[in-house]
Design a protein around this motif. Structure first.
Motif, PDB file in Angstrom:
ATOM      1  N   ASP A  98      35.178  12.879  -1.985  1.00  0.00           N
ATOM      2  CA  ASP A  98      35.443  14.129  -1.282  1.00  0.00           C
ATOM      3  C   ASP A  98      35.169  13.955   0.207  1.00  0.00           C
ATOM      4  N   CYS A 103      30.439  18.821  -0.053  1.00  0.00           N
ATOM      5  CA  CYS A 103      30.368  18.263  -1.416  1.00  0.00           C
ATOM      6  C   CYS A 103      29.264  17.225  -1.544  1.00  0.00           C
ATOM      7  N   THR A 106      28.053  17.620  -6.255  1.00  0.00           N
ATOM      8  CA  THR A 106      29.121  18.232  -7.042  1.00  0.00           C
ATOM      9  C   THR A 106      28.655  18.356  -8.479  1.00  0.00           C
ATOM     10  N   SER A 108      30.273  19.196 -12.167  1.00  0.00           N
ATOM     11  CA  SER A 108      31.506  19.345 -12.944  1.00  0.00           C
ATOM     12  C   SER A 108      31.114  19.659 -14.377  1.00  0.00           C
ATOM     13  N   GLY A 143      29.519  13.852  -4.535  1.00  0.00           N
ATOM     14  CA  GLY A 143      30.973  13.874  -4.438  1.00  0.00           C
ATOM     15  C   GLY A 143      31.538  13.288  -3.168  1.00  0.00           C
ATOM     16  N   PHE A 165      34.098  23.299 -11.154  1.00  0.00           N
ATOM     17  CA  PHE A 165      33.496  22.447 -10.136  1.00  0.00           C
ATOM     18  C   PHE A 165      32.731  23.319  -9.159  1.00  0.00           C
ATOM     19  N   HIS A 167      30.070  23.084  -5.720  1.00  0.00           N
ATOM     20  CA  HIS A 167      29.645  22.168  -4.661  1.00  0.00           C
ATOM     21  C   HIS A 167      28.481  22.771  -3.877  1.00  0.00           C
TER      22      HIS A 167
END
Length: 188
Positions: A98, A103, A106, A108, A143, A165, A167
């Motif tokens: 990223d 980020c 991150t 997920s 990220g 997601f 951040h």
């Protein structure tokens, strides 16, 4: 309840069952309905994949899981942005890290999937190492430092996987101030 954790020192870790089955069912239903009612496939990063950025639900998740992310990483964080994607057959993610400073961390989370019998899951690759997340599991990673990707989602037409997601940036860094307060989460 404490979040099970190994260590974030290596730049990534998996937190098992951060969301309950019921919570994942609610999030998945929302995403699939949103895909039907408000389709948005205009993403250069992951073509032909429905996504929504900083809607109220993903922003709520961004804020509500932040204590778990802070505990797992050992960092005091500031939320920056959130989105979700409904991956379908043919989806892929080109290897990248990223570019955005927002980020630094991150999260997920796999919130739902419909996969063929015997299919173990669709891995995300961090620095070429595969990670398959069960529904409710969260992968935390740096990220903007670690390269990540996904191979082509080679499944039948009716299959899908849904990821949220979130951040964050570490509090006290040079860019923290631009994200401090509610305005920083991108929806006001």
């Amino acid at each position: 309840e404490e979040v099970p954790v190994v260590s974030f020192d290596c730049g990534y870790l998996v937190v098992k069952s951060v969301l309950s089955e019921r919570e994942c069912e609610l999030l998945s239903t929302y995403c699939l309905l949103d895909e039907r009612v408000n389709p948005n496939f205009d993403s250069a990063d992951v073509p032909d994949t429905h996504f929504k950025t900083s809607d109220l639900l993903s922003t709520s998740l961004l804020l509500s899981i932040m204590p778990d992310v802070e505990q797992a990483t050992g960092m005091k964080l500031v939320p920056t942005s959130s989105h979700f994607r409904v991956y379908r057959r043919g989806s892929f993610l080109t290897k990248h890290h990223d570019q955005d400073e927002c980020c630094q961390v991150t999260a997920s989370i796999n919130v739902g999937s419909h996969l063929p019998e015997g299919y173990s899951g669709w891995p995300v690759y961090l620095e070429d190492h595969p990670f398959v997340l069960d529904v409710g599991d969260m992968l935390l990673f740096k990220g903007n430092e670690l390269f990540h990707s996904r191979n082509v989602f080679d499944v039948p037409e009716d299959c899908y996987q849904i990821q949220f997601f979130m951040h964050y940036v570490e509090e006290g860094t040079e860019i923290t101030d631009q994200y401090k307060g509610v305005e920083g989460v991108g929806f006001l």
